[in-house]
Design a protein around this motif. Structure first.
Motif, PDB file in Angstrom:
ATOM      1  N   ALA A  47       0.830  -1.201   0.000  1.00 56.65           N
ATOM      2  CA  ALA A  47       0.000   0.000   0.000  1.00 56.65           C
ATOM      3  C   ALA A  47       0.866   1.253   0.000  1.00 56.65           C
ATOM      4  O   ALA A  47       0.542   2.252  -0.645  1.00 56.65           O
ATOM      5  N   GLU A  48       2.000   1.177   0.711  1.00 57.29           N
ATOM      6  CA  GLU A  48       2.896   2.323   0.781  1.00 57.29           C
ATOM      7  C   GLU A  48       3.619   2.576  -0.549  1.00 57.29           C
ATOM      8  O   GLU A  48       3.997   3.704  -0.850  1.00 57.29           O
TER       9      GLU A  48
ATOM     10  N   ALA B  21       2.393   1.588  -3.675  1.00 50.59           N
ATOM     11  CA  ALA B  21       1.528   1.486  -4.845  1.00 50.59           C
ATOM     12  C   ALA B  21       1.507   2.770  -5.671  1.00 50.59           C
ATOM     13  O   ALA B  21       1.492   2.727  -6.910  1.00 50.59           O
ATOM     14  N   LEU B  22       1.520   3.917  -5.022  1.00 53.76           N
ATOM     15  CA  LEU B  22       1.474   5.179  -5.763  1.00 53.76           C
ATOM     16  C   LEU B  22       2.770   5.395  -6.540  1.00 53.76           C
ATOM     17  O   LEU B  22       2.749   5.861  -7.687  1.00 53.76           O
ATOM     18  N   ASP B  23       3.904   5.048  -5.928  1.00 54.14           N
ATOM     19  CA  ASP B  23       5.177   5.145  -6.639  1.00 54.14           C
ATOM     20  C   ASP B  23       5.190   4.216  -7.848  1.00 54.14           C
ATOM     21  O   ASP B  23       5.677   4.572  -8.927  1.00 54.14           O
TER      22      ASP B  23
ATOM     23  N   THR C 164      -6.708   6.264  -7.398  1.00 56.53           N
ATOM     24  CA  THR C 164      -6.091   5.904  -6.122  1.00 56.53           C
ATOM     25  C   THR C 164      -7.170   5.532  -5.120  1.00 56.53           C
ATOM     26  O   THR C 164      -8.219   6.180  -5.050  1.00 56.53           O
TER      27      THR C 164
ATOM     28  N   HIS D 180      -3.589  11.509  -5.039  1.00 54.70           N
ATOM     29  CA  HIS D 180      -2.326  11.921  -5.636  1.00 54.70           C
ATOM     30  C   HIS D 180      -2.126  13.415  -5.355  1.00 54.70           C
ATOM     31  O   HIS D 180      -3.091  14.181  -5.352  1.00 54.70           O
TER      32      HIS D 180
ATOM     33  N   ALA E  81      -4.116   2.367  -8.490  1.00 49.69           N
ATOM     34  CA  ALA E  81      -3.163   2.226  -7.386  1.00 49.69           C
ATOM     35  C   ALA E  81      -3.898   1.901  -6.093  1.00 49.69           C
ATOM     36  O   ALA E  81      -4.682   2.713  -5.598  1.00 49.69           O
TER      37      ALA E  81
ATOM     38  N   ASN F  90      -3.432   2.090  -2.867  1.00 47.75           N
ATOM     39  CA  ASN F  90      -2.514   2.710  -1.901  1.00 47.75           C
ATOM     40  C   ASN F  90      -3.182   2.947  -0.550  1.00 47.75           C
ATOM     41  O   ASN F  90      -2.856   3.895   0.165  1.00 47.75           O
TER      42      ASN F  90
ATOM     43  N   CYS G 196      -1.716  -1.653  -9.446  1.00 45.36           N
ATOM     44  CA  CYS G 196      -0.552  -1.649  -8.559  1.00 45.36           C
ATOM     45  C   CYS G 196      -1.033  -1.909  -7.137  1.00 45.36           C
ATOM     46  O   CYS G 196      -1.760  -1.083  -6.570  1.00 45.36           O
ATOM     47  N   GLY G 197      -0.652  -3.046  -6.579  1.00 44.93           N
ATOM     48  CA  GLY G 197      -1.102  -3.357  -5.234  1.00 44.93           C
ATOM     49  C   GLY G 197      -0.814  -4.787  -4.851  1.00 44.93           C
ATOM     50  O   GLY G 197      -0.028  -5.483  -5.506  1.00 44.93           O
TER      51      GLY G 197
END
Length: 210
Positions: free
Chosen positions: A92-93, A95-97, A120, A125, A169, A171, A196-197
């Protein structure tokens, strides 16, 4: 179908033959590999959205008068074809990256900025948070213009128009948010959905909702 990250870089084939989940490179490799096929050269991205470079208010105010703006859609676009789905395993930390890396790679390989929607599930974001400070109307006007990458809360995916590529994401946020918004994100992606996750959570949602 279980999602198992692979080292090999898959090629994207935009087809309507049902969902295919193709794991991208694992996060230990640092760089995700959602590699699309060749596209025309992307237009320059002045004031590209990003955490370190939000557009200043003066620049935002000038944007509506700079060139033709596409008409706003009257209703959210829904893809009639099932997109290819790629998974980028991430916490989760992270995922945004991972989503940001995916966007960079898509742009580097020729995707136009207006082709990409980023959703997100947790904290917004930084670009979205900045633009929302000018009000909902101004924020969604940028979405309707459709000429740059747009970042939105996954809980508002029903309001977002479809784009060729959606980056999702995970996140943070609740399990219900992910379970409710991820299947809708599939319908918003015209050709490619990049998620992403956590692989187990995503596999569980997609297995039940697609």
């Amino acid at each position: 179908m279980p999602l198992t990250p692979a080292i090999e870089e898959p090629q994207i084939h935009e087809s309507a033959q049902g969902p295919r989940v193709t794991p991208a490179a694992s996060r230990t490799a640092q760089t995700p590999r959602p590699v699309p096929g060749p596209r025309p050269a992307a237009v320059p991205r002045p004031g590209r959205p990003g955490p370190a470079r939000p557009a200043p208010p003066a620049q935002r105010a000038a944007q509506p008068g700079t060139g033709p703006v596409p008409a706003a859609p009257t209703a959210p676009s829904v893809s009639s074809a099932v997109p290819q789905i790629q998974l980028i395993p991430a916490s989760a930390e992270g995922a945004l990256d991972a989503a940001e890396e995916a966007v960079d790679l898509l742009l580097d390989t020729g995707r136009a900025p207006g082709d990409i929607l980023v959703l997100t599930t947790g904290d917004p974001h930084p670009w979205a948070a900045h633009e929302l400070s000018f009000g909902e109307a101004a924020y969604w006007a940028l979405h309707d213009a459709g000429d740059d990458v747009f970042y939105a809360d996954a809980a508002q995916v029903e309001r977002a128009a479809g784009r060729p590529v959606v980056v999702f994401a995970v996140n943070g946020g609740s399990v219900d948010t992910v379970a409710g918004s991820l299947p809708v994100a599939v319908t918003r992606a015209g050709a490619l959905l990049i998620v992403c996750g956590d692989a187990k959570q995503i596999n569980s949602v997609l297995g039940a909702g697609v």
